[in-house]
Design a protein around this motif. Sequence first.
Motif, PDB file in Angstrom:
ATOM      1  N   GLU A 158       0.854  -1.190   0.000  1.00 40.48           N
ATOM      2  CA  GLU A 158       0.000   0.000   0.000  1.00 40.48           C
ATOM      3  C   GLU A 158       0.888   1.237   0.000  1.00 40.48           C
ATOM      4  O   GLU A 158       1.812   1.332   0.801  1.00 40.48           O
ATOM      5  N   SER A 159       0.623   2.170  -0.879  1.00 41.33           N
ATOM      6  CA  SER A 159       1.458   3.369  -0.961  1.00 41.33           C
ATOM      7  C   SER A 159       1.207   4.318   0.211  1.00 41.33           C
ATOM      8  O   SER A 159       2.086   5.074   0.593  1.00 41.33           O
ATOM      9  N   LYS A 160       0.033   4.260   0.805  1.00 44.19           N
ATOM     10  CA  LYS A 160      -0.316   5.179   1.885  1.00 44.19           C
ATOM     11  C   LYS A 160       0.524   4.944   3.135  1.00 44.19           C
ATOM     12  O   LYS A 160       1.115   5.859   3.671  1.00 44.19           O
ATOM     13  N   ASP A 161       0.537   3.708   3.609  1.00 43.05           N
ATOM     14  CA  ASP A 161       1.212   3.433   4.878  1.00 43.05           C
ATOM     15  C   ASP A 161       2.327   2.393   4.766  1.00 43.05           C
ATOM     16  O   ASP A 161       2.960   2.064   5.753  1.00 43.05           O
ATOM     17  N   GLY A 162       2.553   1.861   3.581  1.00 40.39           N
ATOM     18  CA  GLY A 162       3.630   0.893   3.393  1.00 40.39           C
ATOM     19  C   GLY A 162       3.299  -0.517   3.835  1.00 40.39           C
ATOM     20  O   GLY A 162       4.144  -1.397   3.763  1.00 40.39           O
ATOM     21  N   SER A 163       2.073  -0.763   4.290  1.00 44.70           N
ATOM     22  CA  SER A 163       1.692  -2.118   4.695  1.00 44.70           C
ATOM     23  C   SER A 163       1.471  -2.986   3.463  1.00 44.70           C
ATOM     24  O   SER A 163       1.334  -2.485   2.349  1.00 44.70           O
ATOM     25  N   TRP A 164       1.460  -4.289   3.667  1.00 47.03           N
ATOM     26  CA  TRP A 164       1.269  -5.237   2.569  1.00 47.03           C
ATOM     27  C   TRP A 164      -0.134  -5.813   2.620  1.00 47.03           C
ATOM     28  O   TRP A 164      -0.609  -6.226   3.675  1.00 47.03           O
TER      29      TRP A 164
END
Length: 129
Positions: A103-109
Amino acid sequence: MAIGEAMSEAHISQNNDRTLEKALTNRIIDDYFDNSESWLRAILRMCIFSLAHLNRKPVFIVECPNQAVAKRLSRKTYPFRGLVYYLTDNLYSGDRTLFCYQESKDGSWRCFDTSTNSWKNLSNLRSRS
C-alpha cells in the motif's frame, strides 16, 4: 522475521539490489510457466517470487508491483498450484500462495491468500522456520 518486514525492507530503498531474486524469478517463469499464456508470463516478470514459512508450512509469495497486478493474479490461481512442491520437492508441502502488493499510503502489505481465498493485511504476520 515478519514476512511484511522482509518484503518492506526489500522495497524501502531504491538502492537495494534484487538482481538475484529477479533472475531466479525469471528462471521459475521460464521453467514452470513455459506453457502458460503469454499475458501471464508478462505480468509475472513484473513480480518477485519468494518462499517463506507460515505456521511451519511453506508458502509461495508473489510480490506484485501494484494492486492491479495482484488482483489479476488472484483470479488466476490455478497455475500456481504445486509451485511449492516444484521448488522444494516436498510432496506434502501444500499449495498455498500469497499475492501481495504494498500500500502506498502506509507501506503495509495486502495479500490474497489462496488458502482462505481472501485478502489480508500482513504487516504483523510472523513466519517460522
